[in-house]
Design a protein around this motif. Sequence first.
Motif, short mmCIF file in Angstrom:
data_model
loop_
_atom_site.label_atom_id
_atom_site.label_comp_id
_atom_site.label_asym_id
_atom_site.label_seq_id
_atom_site.Cartn_x
_atom_site.Cartn_y
_atom_site.Cartn_z
N LYS A 2 -7.31 2.76 3.11
CA LYS A 2 -6.61 1.57 3.60
C LYS A 2 -7.52 0.36 3.59
N PRO A 29 0.84 -1.21 0.00
CA PRO A 29 0.00 0.00 0.00
C PRO A 29 0.87 1.25 0.00
N PHE A 38 -8.02 -0.76 0.01
CA PHE A 38 -6.80 -1.40 -0.48
C PHE A 38 -6.71 -2.83 0.02
#
Length: 433
Positions: free
Chosen positions: A264, A255, A267
């Motif tokens: 986040k 990431p 991802f």
Amino acid sequence: MKKKLITVLVLGILSLGTTEILHAQTASAKTVNTTIDKSIRPFRINIPEAKINDLKQRIIHTKWPDKELVQDETQGVGLGTMKSLADYWATKYDWRKIESILNSYPQFITNIDGVDIHFIHVRSKNKKALPIIITHGWPGSVIEQLKIIEPLTDPERFGGKAEDAFDVIIPSIPGHGFSGKPSQLGWNPERIAKAWIELMDRLGYNKYVAQGGDWGNAISENMALMAPPALLGIHTNMAATVPGEISDALAKGIPPAGLNADEKNAFEQLDFFYKKGLGYANEMSLRPQTLYAIDDSPVGLAAWMLDHDDRSQKLIARVFNGQREGLTKDDILDNISLYWLTNTGVSSARLYWEASQGSTAGFFDPRGLKIPVAVSVFPDEIYAVPKKWAERAYPNLIYFNKLDKGGHFAAWEQPGLFTTEMRNAFKSIRKEL
């Protein structure tokens, strides 16, 4: 290679033109006259009892594999889940119930670009209702949207206002359900999008909106790219918003720095999906004809369909373990039975192959839409779209909302929430009418 897999991942259909029928040549002038068959024919489902009995017998005589060697779903759909499903399917499930429900709605067939298109069309009593064409995905069908038809068309009975009314059009993608199976190559999301535009024109709608998730999103977004004047905007519950730098980072599995909490989370969801959840899409995009087993074994078809995405598969496993969820055992088997009884396991898989031909773009890559777009984010979707990505992908973003519950089959699993999203998503468009 990663982008190729992303492209071919879940979901769409494409252009549908018009069918030209060659008429008789006149002997004297020897000229060819053509006409366009735009007829719309009523349709009713009546599956022969012999097919239903054959289905049950095949389930009963399933040849079972050994039990998985792990205590979770990392090797696929568990044997316990499948045996519970098969027992209910063979002994308690009744196809005629869903057949009756489907037949309670107006259904039609029209031929577009050489393929028969099946669709449900329910008009609201409100003459100012906003027409909406809603497209399912894989492994979905028109059954996904049945629970939202009445709340959308008759909102006053379901907590809404008269001005919230929609006319609802729900087509079956070619190769799926009761639509015809393409006999020629080229039926990709773009071609289906053209077909849907033609369908709405045939129905006489000069202003309408479109909605979809999964392949339904790819089709709706392609309609938006074509931007016919009648299409006022689209809504998606599985948006294509992944920025290029995120796709590059996903290919490396690392990431990038500076992501906010929603980014986040998205991802991590995408990273899991690309590493562990793309098996079905890879096979259907590369070798769909190899999947003879899903047209020969009901249990094989069911397992293949259940393993679409991790959260949906876990929800379905809980259902067949006796827990109450947004879907019931009958809901799940209604959809699987539709695929079985229409023999569309392999024909529906070909859409993945078609979508992968000559394309290098990822399925979740932004397409550069200019028309109004509304986004609803359900937490258990393959990935929960961050607002930051949605704003970049859709410069004309008219609505964005994060829900607390719901997954890939949002309209099916959470029809109340989904209905509210449709009403809210298109409020600004209605004001301009």
